[in-house]
Design a protein around this motif. Structure first.
Motif, short mmCIF file in Angstrom:
data_model
loop_
_atom_site.label_atom_id
_atom_site.label_comp_id
_atom_site.label_asym_id
_atom_site.label_seq_id
_atom_site.Cartn_x
_atom_site.Cartn_y
_atom_site.Cartn_z
N HIS A 277 17.79 5.82 1.78
CA HIS A 277 18.00 6.05 3.21
C HIS A 277 16.70 5.95 3.99
O HIS A 277 16.61 5.25 5.01
CB HIS A 277 18.64 7.42 3.42
N ARG A 278 15.66 6.64 3.54
CA ARG A 278 14.38 6.60 4.26
C ARG A 278 13.70 5.24 4.12
O ARG A 278 12.94 4.83 5.01
CB ARG A 278 13.47 7.73 3.78
N THR A 279 13.95 4.55 3.02
CA THR A 279 13.37 3.22 2.86
C THR A 279 14.01 2.23 3.82
O THR A 279 13.36 1.30 4.29
CB THR A 279 13.52 2.74 1.40
N ILE A 280 15.30 2.41 4.13
CA ILE A 280 15.93 1.58 5.15
C ILE A 280 15.24 1.78 6.49
O ILE A 280 14.97 0.82 7.23
CB ILE A 280 17.44 1.90 5.25
N ASP A 281 14.92 3.04 6.82
CA ASP A 281 14.18 3.33 8.06
C ASP A 281 12.82 2.65 8.03
O ASP A 281 12.39 2.04 9.02
CB ASP A 281 14.01 4.83 8.24
N LYS A 282 12.13 2.76 6.90
CA LYS A 282 10.81 2.14 6.79
C LYS A 282 10.90 0.63 6.92
O LYS A 282 10.06 -0.01 7.56
CB LYS A 282 10.15 2.52 5.45
N LEU A 283 11.94 0.03 6.33
CA LEU A 283 12.11 -1.41 6.40
C LEU A 283 12.31 -1.87 7.85
O LEU A 283 11.85 -2.94 8.24
CB LEU A 283 13.30 -1.84 5.55
N SER A 284 12.98 -1.05 8.66
CA SER A 284 13.20 -1.44 10.06
C SER A 284 11.87 -1.56 10.80
O SER A 284 11.73 -2.38 11.71
CB SER A 284 14.12 -0.43 10.75
N PHE A 285 10.88 -0.74 10.43
CA PHE A 285 9.54 -0.87 11.02
C PHE A 285 8.80 -2.07 10.44
O PHE A 285 8.10 -2.79 11.16
CB PHE A 285 8.72 0.41 10.77
N ASP A 286 8.94 -2.29 9.14
CA ASP A 286 8.28 -3.43 8.51
C ASP A 286 8.78 -4.75 9.10
O ASP A 286 8.00 -5.68 9.34
CB ASP A 286 8.52 -3.43 7.00
N LEU A 287 10.09 -4.85 9.34
CA LEU A 287 10.64 -6.07 9.91
C LEU A 287 10.23 -6.24 11.37
O LEU A 287 10.08 -7.38 11.84
CB LEU A 287 12.16 -6.08 9.78
N TYR A 288 10.07 -5.14 12.08
CA TYR A 288 9.53 -5.22 13.45
C TYR A 288 8.14 -5.84 13.42
O TYR A 288 7.80 -6.72 14.22
CB TYR A 288 9.48 -3.83 14.08
N TYR A 289 7.32 -5.40 12.46
CA TYR A 289 5.97 -5.97 12.33
C TYR A 289 6.04 -7.44 11.94
O TYR A 289 5.29 -8.27 12.48
CB TYR A 289 5.17 -5.19 11.29
N LEU A 290 6.94 -7.77 11.03
CA LEU A 290 7.09 -9.17 10.61
C LEU A 290 7.45 -10.05 11.79
O LEU A 290 6.95 -11.17 11.92
CB LEU A 290 8.16 -9.27 9.52
N ARG A 291 8.28 -9.54 12.68
CA ARG A 291 8.71 -10.33 13.84
C ARG A 291 7.62 -10.44 14.90
O ARG A 291 7.46 -11.48 15.53
CB ARG A 291 9.96 -9.70 14.44
N HIS A 292 6.85 -9.36 15.11
CA HIS A 292 5.92 -9.32 16.24
C HIS A 292 4.45 -9.38 15.82
O HIS A 292 3.58 -9.18 16.68
CB HIS A 292 6.15 -8.03 17.04
N ARG A 293 4.17 -9.66 14.56
CA ARG A 293 2.79 -9.57 14.09
C ARG A 293 1.86 -10.46 14.91
O ARG A 293 2.17 -11.59 15.26
CB ARG A 293 2.71 -9.95 12.61
N SER A 294 0.71 -9.89 15.22
CA SER A 294 -0.31 -10.57 16.01
C SER A 294 -1.61 -9.81 15.83
O SER A 294 -1.63 -8.67 15.33
CB SER A 294 0.07 -10.62 17.50
N LEU A 295 -2.69 -10.42 16.25
CA LEU A 295 -3.99 -9.77 16.13
C LEU A 295 -4.05 -8.51 16.98
O LEU A 295 -4.61 -7.50 16.57
CB LEU A 295 -5.10 -10.75 16.54
N LEU A 296 -3.43 -8.55 18.17
CA LEU A 296 -3.45 -7.38 19.05
C LEU A 296 -2.63 -6.24 18.46
O LEU A 296 -3.01 -5.08 18.57
CB LEU A 296 -2.93 -7.76 20.43
N LEU A 297 -1.50 -6.56 17.83
CA LEU A 297 -0.71 -5.51 17.18
C LEU A 297 -1.48 -4.93 16.00
O LEU A 297 -1.44 -3.71 15.77
CB LEU A 297 0.63 -6.07 16.73
N ASP A 298 -2.20 -5.76 15.26
CA ASP A 298 -3.04 -5.27 14.16
C ASP A 298 -4.12 -4.32 14.68
O ASP A 298 -4.43 -3.30 14.04
CB ASP A 298 -3.70 -6.44 13.42
N ILE A 299 -4.71 -4.64 15.83
CA ILE A 299 -5.72 -3.76 16.42
C ILE A 299 -5.11 -2.41 16.77
O ILE A 299 -5.71 -1.35 16.52
CB ILE A 299 -6.34 -4.43 17.67
N GLU A 300 -3.91 -2.44 17.34
CA GLU A 300 -3.24 -1.18 17.68
C GLU A 300 -2.99 -0.34 16.43
O GLU A 300 -3.23 0.88 16.42
CB GLU A 300 -1.92 -1.48 18.38
N ILE A 301 -2.52 -0.97 15.36
CA ILE A 301 -2.26 -0.24 14.11
C ILE A 301 -3.56 0.33 13.55
O ILE A 301 -3.60 1.48 13.10
CB ILE A 301 -1.59 -1.16 13.08
N ALA A 302 -4.63 -0.47 13.59
CA ALA A 302 -5.92 -0.01 13.08
C ALA A 302 -6.42 1.20 13.85
O ALA A 302 -6.88 2.19 13.27
CB ALA A 302 -6.93 -1.15 13.13
#
Length: 452
Positions: A414-439
């Motif tokens: 159940h919690r891994t499904i939640d985590k996957l929803s965030f991972d797929l968001y990153y996969l869809r929107h990945r960019s250098l600026l998003l990486d900076i925000e995460i960092a």
């Protein structure tokens, strides 16, 4: 409704310009350690006035004036930071192209921090209090957890004194014609201003003609798809709408990102080398403490699943009274040691993985890699779980900074499904600026000693 949005965006526009101007005044005060005199202020006023207009246009382009931003408090700081980073590049281009008699480099760096903080404070805390009392009536159409979560968040929006939400649960209707008549009657008798509907719902799709007609009335209704609004509100993909058709339509899975991939790899190499320098002093201290407090192996190597399902061996400081390998990872019986808890608290146990970053097996930013035994379970139980392996795993990821309740040990579908929803968001929107925000958020997490 339209008049309200014109007033809202007009106030936002004037407020943004005021905040940008105030940030310039504070930047000059910080830079020169006193209030700027007339000559200094006037020298900066002309070039920065040009930038203010350009920057507000960028605000418009990235969606900071969109209606849905009224419900996106969580998303706002990161979006403002990314937007301001873009604006800094615009400013640098202007200052280095035209001979303005100012010091652009230092001032722009200071200005980035001050203006970003002020805009976030203005939009999150000041602007909502300046809004005249306003009610909003919303109709939600659909069923499931995402609909309930969206309703809960809309009800606490600070931009409206009262949000009245009506919900048509499509799961309880077996007669589509009855539902159509109910919807037609409802839209006629109630002053609905906004409709949020799950367009993937088969029953809802049959209501499209009635909803379309509502947009042509004298009192037009604003329409939002549940998936798109949910993604904006929660910075994750709604799990219930993810299927083959949605993935092929919305996600560029194997499209090349040449410039981004090159810059990201360059940052990984340079960053790992720089961080390994202080590790020359940190590692001996950790090794000494482990010899005294927790005798046993200092490091341990554990296998994880990397890009395209390749197995990688990552190196970490040992923080438990043993190590999970193979099937043991499915149900761990190990415990974290006292020293290990402190190493985890400050993320020191992750530092040896800088060697994996140098080798190209890991990146600083990406989905956290899982044990092969866990991956086998999740690939059977969770549709499309393998999508997260299309990109290189990382030391920190979008799921980690947005959801500290991620699984730590053993299987938790159940919690891994939640985590996957965030991972797929990153996969869809990945960019250098998003990486900076995460960092930046990861650094804040480490410094504030939250998470584990």
């Amino acid at each position: 409704m339209q008049e309200f949005h014109r007033r809202k965006n007009g106030l936002l526009f004037l407020g943004d310009l005021t905040v940008l101007a105030l940030a310039l005044l504070l930047t000059l005060t910080v830079r020169y350690r006193s209030l700027p005199d007339y000559d200094l202020l006037s020298a900066h006023f002309v070039p920065f006035s040009i930038l203010f207009v350009a920057w507000v246009i960028v605000f418009l382009i990235v969606g900071l004036y969109d209606d849905s931003m009224a419900f996106s408090r969580k998303r706002l700081p990161g979006l403002v930071l990314r937007t301001q980073t873009i604006n800094m590049f615009i400013g640098m281009t202007l200052f280095f192209t035209f001979p303005f008699a100012i010091e652009p480099k230092t001032n722009l760096i200071i200005y980035l921090g001050i203006s970003t903080a002020l805009i976030v404070v203005w939009r999150l805390y000041v602007y909502p209090k300046l809004q005249p009392p306003r009610s909003l009536r919303v109709l939600l159409i659909g069923t499931g957890e995402e609909v309930a979560s969206t309703q809960n968040l809309l009800e606490v929006s600070p931009y409206f004194k009262q949000v009245s939400i009506d919900h048509i649960d499509t799961a309880i209707y077996t007669d589509t014609d009855l539902l159509k008549r109910h919807l037609e009657s409802y839209l006629k008798d109630h002053p609905i201003e906004m409709v949020v509907a799950d367009t993937s719902d088969v029953v809802m799709q049959k209501l499209a003609p009635q909803l379309l007609n509502a947009t042509f009335t004298e009192r037009p209704v604003r329409f939002y798809g549940l998936a798109e609004l949910y993604e904006r509100l929660f910075s994750r993909l709604p799990p219930s709408v993810i299927n083959e058709s949605w993935i092929l339509q919305h996600m560029q899975l194997r499209s090349p990102h040449y410039a981004y991939d090159f810059l990201k790899r360059l940052i990984d190499i340079v960053g790992a080398l720089l961080l390994l320098l202080p590790c020359l002093f940190i590692f001996p201290v950790v090794i000494l403490l482990m010899r005294i407090m927790d005798p046993g192996p200092v490091f341990y190597t554990t296998q994880r699943v990397g890009t395209h399902d390749r197995r990688i061996n990552i190196l970490k400081f040992r923080t438990m009274n043993g190590r999970d390998t193979g099937d043991a990872g499915l149900k761990s019986t190990l415990r974290v040691t006292k020293l290990g808890a402190q190493l985890r608290r400050f993320r020191v146990d992750e530092l040896p993985q800088l060697l994996n970053v140098l080798k190209g097996e890991l990146s600083f930013i990406g989905p956290r890699p899982e044990m092969p035994a866990l991956v086998e379970v999740y690939e059977r139980e969770i549709p499309y779980y393998r999508l997260r392996h299309l990109i290189k795993p990382g030391l920190s990821g979008w799921a980690q900074i947005n959801n500290f309740d991620v699984p730590r040990q053993g299987v938790d579908v159940h919690r891994t499904i939640d985590k996957l929803s965030f991972d797929l968001y990153y996969l869809r929107h990945r960019s250098l600026l998003l990486d900076i925000e995460i960092a930046l958020k990861t650094i804040n997490t480490v410094l504030s000693r939250t998470g584990s």
